[in-house]
Design a protein around this motif. Structure first.
Motif, short mmCIF file in Angstrom:
data_model
loop_
_atom_site.label_atom_id
_atom_site.label_comp_id
_atom_site.label_asym_id
_atom_site.label_seq_id
_atom_site.Cartn_x
_atom_site.Cartn_y
_atom_site.Cartn_z
N GLN A 156 0.82 -1.20 0.00
CA GLN A 156 0.00 0.00 0.00
C GLN A 156 0.87 1.26 0.00
O GLN A 156 0.55 2.25 -0.67
N ALA A 182 -0.75 4.87 -1.05
CA ALA A 182 -2.12 4.81 -0.54
C ALA A 182 -2.22 4.94 0.97
O ALA A 182 -3.30 4.74 1.53
N HIS A 227 -9.55 4.34 -1.53
CA HIS A 227 -8.31 3.57 -1.66
C HIS A 227 -7.28 4.02 -0.63
O HIS A 227 -6.48 3.22 -0.14
N THR A 228 -7.31 5.32 -0.27
CA THR A 228 -6.41 5.81 0.78
C THR A 228 -6.85 5.32 2.14
O THR A 228 -6.01 4.97 2.99
#
Length: 271
Positions: free
Chosen positions: A76, A81, A180-181
């Motif tokens: 990630q 992200a 998505h973050t």
């Protein structure tokens, strides 16, 4: 425990680790929703102390997240992200909440903990089946609010043996953080949740007598070792498979499985 039963339990835990790791990679779901009820089932079948079995399953599930979250966080972070500023603000409260959650779990009756877990899994399955997504309605709170939110996330995650995404992702998305973050940041938060919760369960069960061999507090070390190794190995296989399948339909099928696991934990709580 007889040698034959020990090997049987190891093989069952190995299978559980493979399945949970594969499904985590395939569907992007936390392994705790499957791990806690199945470890509870396996340890109950091996005549482990019934008043401690669910707490051992929750503690062991949390401990496995310490290992499985690392690879997820790296992936990630590489995608940009992870909001590390949010991570820093939530983590102090998360650590306190996770430690307190483990101490609270020690004093809760096993039946209450089982009912709480059944509610958590049933809620998660419903969200997955209906594909419910939170809507942005506010901004992130200030530092006191973030500390309080972290404490709530850590407390709930420690009680059910999960990485906290079921609370942290909706909280962040509702606070205008991109989905998505929010997912990436939640993956990073899984590590302090798991580490603090695991330490809390070790401390909570440290003074107990008559615990089975291989335990450290409420943590069952053989299950931690076997399940972690298997799930870490199988998660990348699940990720690769996800690119070739219609994951949306699979998530709905998985939701039905979760209803079954919620039903099992409900029976444990009511029985």
């Amino acid at each position: 425990m007889a040698l034959g039963l020990e090997w049987q339990l190891i093989l069952e835990l190995l299978l559980l680790g493979c399945v949970t790791g594969f499904l985590a990679g395939l569907l992007g779901v936390g392994g705790g929703m499957m791990m806690v009820p199945f470890i509870t089932l396996l340890l109950t079948a091996k005549d482990f102390p019934p008043e401690h079995v669910i707490k051992m399953a929750v503690a062991t599930s949390l401990a496995t997240i310490c290992f499985t979250s690392i690879a997820s966080v790296r992936a990630q972070h590489a995608r940009g992200a992870v909001r590390w500023d949010i991570f820093r603000l939530l983590t102090p409260g998360i650590v306190v909440g996770s430690m307190l959650g483990a101490q609270l779990a020690k004093w809760l009756p096993a039946a209450t903990l089982a009912l709480l877990f059944a509610a958590f899994v049933g809620f998660s399955a419903t969200q997955m089946l209906r594909d419910i997504k939170p809507k942005p309605t506010r901004q992130l709170p200030g530092t006191p609010g973030m500390l309080a939110a972290g404490a709530v996330i850590g407390l709930l995650a420690a009680l059910v043996g999960a990485g906290g995404a079921f609370v942290s992702v909706p909280f962040m998305v509702a606070s205008n953080v991109a989905i998505h973050t929010a997912v990436g940041t939640s993956a990073a938060l899984g590590f302090p949740i798991a580490l603090a919760g695991t330490i809390g369960y070790v401390i909570a069960g440290w003074s107990l007598t008559g615990m089975p061999a291989g335990t450290l507090g409420f943590l069952y070390l053989p299950a931690l070792l076997v399940v972690s190794l298997a799930s870490v190995a199988m998660a990348p296989v699940g990720v690769r498979t996800a690119h070739r399948l219609n994951v949306r339909h699979l998530r709905r099928m998985f939701a039905l499985l979760l209803y079954g696991l919620a039903g099992y934990m409900l029976m444990k709580g009511l029985g």
